[in-house]
Design a protein around this motif. Structure first.
Motif, PDB file in Angstrom:
ATOM      1  N   GLY A   1       2.808   1.985  -5.837  1.00 37.09           N
ATOM      2  CA  GLY A   1       3.439   2.944  -4.929  1.00 37.09           C
ATOM      3  C   GLY A   1       2.543   4.140  -4.720  1.00 37.09           C
ATOM      4  O   GLY A   1       1.386   4.173  -5.175  1.00 37.09           O
ATOM      5  N   ARG A   2       3.049   5.142  -4.029  1.00 35.05           N
ATOM      6  CA  ARG A   2       2.275   6.371  -3.835  1.00 35.05           C
ATOM      7  C   ARG A   2       1.985   7.001  -5.188  1.00 35.05           C
ATOM      8  O   ARG A   2       2.870   7.099  -6.036  1.00 35.05           O
ATOM      9  CB  ARG A   2       3.040   7.357  -2.952  1.00 35.05           C
ATOM     10  CG  ARG A   2       2.929   7.053  -1.462  1.00 35.05           C
ATOM     11  CD  ARG A   2       3.733   8.031  -0.646  1.00 35.05           C
ATOM     12  NE  ARG A   2       5.158   7.884  -0.888  1.00 35.05           N
ATOM     13  CZ  ARG A   2       6.040   8.873  -0.829  1.00 35.05           C
ATOM     14  NH1 ARG A   2       5.639  10.109  -0.582  1.00 35.05           N
ATOM     15  NH2 ARG A   2       7.318   8.652  -1.046  1.00 35.05           N
ATOM     16  N   VAL A   3       0.762   7.428  -5.358  1.00 37.11           N
ATOM     17  CA  VAL A   3       0.350   8.007  -6.637  1.00 37.11           C
ATOM     18  C   VAL A   3       0.638   9.505  -6.592  1.00 37.11           C
ATOM     19  O   VAL A   3      -0.104  10.286  -6.003  1.00 37.11           O
ATOM     20  CB  VAL A   3      -1.143   7.719  -6.911  1.00 37.11           C
ATOM     21  CG1 VAL A   3      -1.583   8.376  -8.217  1.00 37.11           C
ATOM     22  CG2 VAL A   3      -1.382   6.211  -6.966  1.00 37.11           C
TER      23      VAL A   3
ATOM     24  N   THR B   1       2.426   4.968   7.733  1.00 36.07           N
ATOM     25  CA  THR B   1       1.115   4.792   7.104  1.00 36.07           C
ATOM     26  C   THR B   1       0.703   3.326   7.082  1.00 36.07           C
ATOM     27  O   THR B   1      -0.484   2.996   7.143  1.00 36.07           O
ATOM     28  CB  THR B   1       1.117   5.309   5.655  1.00 36.07           C
ATOM     29  OG1 THR B   1       2.041   4.538   4.867  1.00 36.07           O
ATOM     30  CG2 THR B   1       1.508   6.787   5.600  1.00 36.07           C
ATOM     31  N   GLY B   2       1.693   2.434   6.972  1.00 33.61           N
ATOM     32  CA  GLY B   2       1.387   1.012   6.835  1.00 33.61           C
ATOM     33  C   GLY B   2       1.436   0.537   5.404  1.00 33.61           C
ATOM     34  O   GLY B   2       1.297  -0.659   5.129  1.00 33.61           O
ATOM     35  N   TYR B   3       1.661   1.449   4.465  1.00 32.62           N
ATOM     36  CA  TYR B   3       1.649   1.100   3.045  1.00 32.62           C
ATOM     37  C   TYR B   3       3.044   1.025   2.425  1.00 32.62           C
ATOM     38  O   TYR B   3       3.192   0.585   1.294  1.00 32.62           O
ATOM     39  CB  TYR B   3       0.843   2.144   2.254  1.00 32.62           C
ATOM     40  CG  TYR B   3      -0.575   2.347   2.731  1.00 32.62           C
ATOM     41  CD1 TYR B   3      -1.491   1.306   2.707  1.00 32.62           C
ATOM     42  CD2 TYR B   3      -1.001   3.590   3.189  1.00 32.62           C
ATOM     43  CE1 TYR B   3      -2.785   1.499   3.130  1.00 32.62           C
ATOM     44  CE2 TYR B   3      -2.299   3.789   3.616  1.00 32.62           C
ATOM     45  CZ  TYR B   3      -3.195   2.740   3.586  1.00 32.62           C
ATOM     46  OH  TYR B   3      -4.484   2.928   4.014  1.00 32.62           O
ATOM     47  N   GLY B   4       4.066   1.489   3.132  1.00 34.29           N
ATOM     48  CA  GLY B   4       5.364   1.720   2.499  1.00 34.29           C
ATOM     49  C   GLY B   4       6.323   0.549   2.535  1.00 34.29           C
ATOM     50  O   GLY B   4       6.068  -0.510   3.107  1.00 34.29           O
TER      51      GLY B   4
ATOM     52  N   TYR C   1      -1.502   1.027  -8.810  1.00 33.13           N
ATOM     53  CA  TYR C   1      -1.914   0.581  -7.482  1.00 33.13           C
ATOM     54  C   TYR C   1      -1.269   1.487  -6.442  1.00 33.13           C
ATOM     55  O   TYR C   1      -0.050   1.599  -6.384  1.00 33.13           O
ATOM     56  CB  TYR C   1      -1.468  -0.857  -7.238  1.00 33.13           C
ATOM     57  CG  TYR C   1      -2.113  -1.881  -8.139  1.00 33.13           C
ATOM     58  CD1 TYR C   1      -3.332  -2.463  -7.811  1.00 33.13           C
ATOM     59  CD2 TYR C   1      -1.488  -2.276  -9.322  1.00 33.13           C
ATOM     60  CE1 TYR C   1      -3.921  -3.418  -8.638  1.00 33.13           C
ATOM     61  CE2 TYR C   1      -2.067  -3.232 -10.150  1.00 33.13           C
ATOM     62  CZ  TYR C   1      -3.279  -3.786  -9.796  1.00 33.13           C
ATOM     63  OH  TYR C   1      -3.845  -4.737 -10.619  1.00 33.13           O
ATOM     64  N   GLY C   2      -2.093   2.113  -5.625  1.00 32.91           N
ATOM     65  CA  GLY C   2      -1.556   2.969  -4.581  1.00 32.91           C
ATOM     66  C   GLY C   2      -2.488   4.114  -4.260  1.00 32.91           C
ATOM     67  O   GLY C   2      -3.373   4.468  -5.052  1.00 32.91           O
ATOM     68  N   ALA C   3      -2.299   4.689  -3.084  1.00 35.19           N
ATOM     69  CA  ALA C   3      -3.101   5.833  -2.660  1.00 35.19           C
ATOM     70  C   ALA C   3      -2.389   7.120  -3.041  1.00 35.19           C
ATOM     71  O   ALA C   3      -1.172   7.148  -3.202  1.00 35.19           O
ATOM     72  CB  ALA C   3      -3.324   5.770  -1.150  1.00 35.19           C
TER      73      ALA C   3
ATOM     74  N   LYS D   1       7.962  10.231  -6.705  1.00 39.63           N
ATOM     75  CA  LYS D   1       7.519   9.106  -7.539  1.00 39.63           C
ATOM     76  C   LYS D   1       7.446   9.447  -9.026  1.00 39.63           C
ATOM     77  O   LYS D   1       7.476   8.557  -9.872  1.00 39.63           O
ATOM     78  CB  LYS D   1       6.182   8.567  -7.036  1.00 39.63           C
ATOM     79  CG  LYS D   1       6.252   8.032  -5.613  1.00 39.63           C
ATOM     80  CD  LYS D   1       7.277   6.920  -5.462  1.00 39.63           C
ATOM     81  CE  LYS D   1       7.311   6.355  -4.052  1.00 39.63           C
ATOM     82  NZ  LYS D   1       8.295   5.274  -3.878  1.00 39.63           N
ATOM     83  N   ASN D   2       7.257  10.737  -9.380  1.00 43.26           N
ATOM     84  CA  ASN D   2       7.558  11.177 -10.744  1.00 43.26           C
ATOM     85  C   ASN D   2       6.729  10.473 -11.829  1.00 43.26           C
ATOM     86  O   ASN D   2       7.232  10.134 -12.899  1.00 43.26           O
ATOM     87  CB  ASN D   2       9.071  10.935 -11.002  1.00 43.26           C
ATOM     88  CG  ASN D   2       9.594  11.570 -12.262  1.00 43.26           C
ATOM     89  OD1 ASN D   2       9.103  12.612 -12.700  1.00 43.26           O
ATOM     90  ND2 ASN D   2      10.588  10.949 -12.860  1.00 43.26           N
TER      91      ASN D   2
END
Length: 357
Positions: free
Chosen positions: A193-195, A13-16, A222-224, A201-202
Motif C-alpha cells: 500500500g501507500r508507504v 494514480t493507478g496504484y489504488g 511494497y508501495g510508493a 496507513k499508520n
C-alpha cells in the motif's frame, strides 16, 4: 436496446484499490458480455499509471495536469459544463461515479433537463474519516456501499435504507498459491500500500509493534511513498536490518513465492482490497479493526484482527505468526474464505443491484 452504464471517475494514480475494483469489474464484463448492458468508463483527469485501464475497450480519457492545484482549478471551471454535456449526449440509463462532486453535478443536470438517468453514488471511503457534505448525500438516486459498515454509515447520515445497496468490491479468482516459509527461515511479513509513517496507513504502529517482537522475521514493504522517512524511523526502532522497502511492483501477487502474513494497520478504509488480494493467493492477514471493511473480510479461516488503539494487541497477533502458532497453513481454506468477493459472483450481483426497484 442495451442499457448504457457510464462509470465516471476523477484523476487516479493507478496504484489504488479503486483502480483494482474498476479493472476487475471490466474484466468480468468482458468475460460475461451481458446482452442487456453496455459499460463505458469516463476518466475526467487521467491517471499516473495505466495498467488498471488497459483491459477497458470503451473509455474516454480527459487528461489533466498531475499537479493537484492546477487540476483542481481546471475541475472548477470545466466540470459544471462537461458533465451536463456528457449526460445530454450519452443519455445513459445509469451514471455511476466515485466522486461526490461529479455525481452531484450529474444529479442536478438530470433534474434540470429531466433526463431519465439513475444517478448512483459509489463512494469508496468510510464516511467517518472522509465525511460527505449533506448536499452530496442528497444528490443521488442510489448509493452503492462497498462494505456493510459504509452502508450503516450512509443510513445513519440520513440516506433512506431502500436507496442503499451493499456491493462488495470484487477480487479475481487466482490459481496462484503463495506458500509459507520453512522452519528455520525468517518469517516473511509483507505490507502492500501507500508507504506512510502516519496518516491513514499508520505504518508507525507496525514498526512500534515489530520492535517489541521476539523471533526471526523479515518485513517487505511494497508501495510508493515517503521511503526516507520510513527508513529513518525503522533505524530509530532498531529494525532497519529486518526491513526491505521495495516500492511499487506491477503484478505483485504473481511474483510472490513464500509469505507468512500480510499486515494492514490502517486507521480507516472503505473496503481494503489488499486484504482480499492477499487472501486470494492463500496468504493470511492481520488487520486493524478500522470501522469499515476488515469485519467483512477477515474471519477465523484467513486471519486475525487487532484493536487499532492497542499496539500491544498487534504485537501479540504478530507473535502468533512469528512463533508459527497461528494455524493458517491450509491455503485452499484461506482462498475459499472470501468466496462472496470473487468477481464471477460479484458481477452478477452488480447487475442485480442496478435493477433493484
Amino acid at each position: 436496446m442495451k442499457k448504457k452504464v457510464l462509470i465516471v471517475v476523477p484523476y487516479m494514480t493507478g496504484y489504488g484499490g479503486t483502480e483494482t475494483v474498476i479493472q476487475n469489474l471490466f474484466s468480468e464484463y468482458n468475460k460475461e458480455k451481458p446482452k442487456n448492458y453496455h459499460f463505458k468508463l469516463v476518466s475526467i483527469g487521467g491517471y499516473e499509471h495505466d495498467n488498471w485501464i488497459k483491459n477497458i475497450d470503451d473509455k474516454v480519457i480527459v487528461n489533466m495536469s498531475g499537479n493537484r492545484l492546477i487540476r483542481t482549478l481546471k475541475y472548477m471551471f470545466t466540470l459544471p459544463f462537461s458533465i451536463p454535456q456528457m449526460l445530454l449526449k450519452e443519455k445513459p440509463s445509469y451514471y455511476i461515479s466515485t466522486n461526490p462532486i461529479m455525481w452531484t453535478i450529474a444529479f442536478f443536470t438530470k433534474k434540470l433537463f429531466k433526463i431519465n438517468t439513475e444517478i448512483i453514488s459509489w463512494y469508496h471511503y468510510s464516511l467517518k474519516d472522509k465525511p460527505l457534505k449533506k448536499i452530496y448525500l442528497k444528490s443521488a438516486d442510489t448509493y452503492f456501499a462497498i462494505s456493510s459498515g459504509i452502508a450503516k454509515q450512509l443510513v445513519s447520515a440520513g440516506v433512506h435504507s431502500e436507496r442503499v445497496r451493499t456491493v462488495f468490491n470484487p477480487i479475481n479468482r487466482k490459481d496462484k498459491v503463495v506458500g509459507r516459509t520453512k522452519l528455520g527461515e525468517p518469517v516473511k511479513i509483507i505490507y502492500v500500500g501507500r508507504v506512510m509513517l502516519d496518516g491513514q496507513k499508520n505504518i508507525r504502529q507496525l514498526f512500534d509493534a515489530l520492535s517489541e517482537v521476539k523471533g526471526n522475521w523479515h518485513l517487505d514493504l511494497y508501495g510508493a511513498g515517503k521511503i526516507d522517512e520510513i527508513k529513518k524511523y525503522a533505524k530509530n526502532k532498531g529494525i532497519l536490518n529486518n526491513l526491505n522497502v521495495i516500492g511499487f511492483k506491477d503484478k505483485l501477487w504473481d511474483t510472490l513465492d513464500k509469505v507468512d502474513v500480510l499486515v494492514l494497520t490502517s486507521k480507516y478504509e472503505g473496503l481494503p482490497m489488499v486484504l482480499n488480494e492477499a487472501i486470494s493467493v492463500g496468504i493470511p492477514v492481520i488487520s486493524s479493526n478500522c470501522e469499515t471493511g476488515p469485519d467483512d473480510i477477515v474471519n477465523k479461516d484467513n486471519g486475525l484482527i487487532y484493536n487499532l488503539n492497542n499496539t500491544n494487541d498487534l504485537k501479540e497477533k504478530l507473535d502468533k505468526i512469528i512463533s508459527r502458532k497461528s494455524g493458517f497453513v491450509d491455503t485452499k481454506v484461506i482462498k475459499d474464505s472470501i468466496d462472496k468477493f470473487y468477481a464471477d459472483n460479484y458481477f452478477q450481483n452488480f447487475l442485480r443491484s442496478l435493477e433493484v426497484d
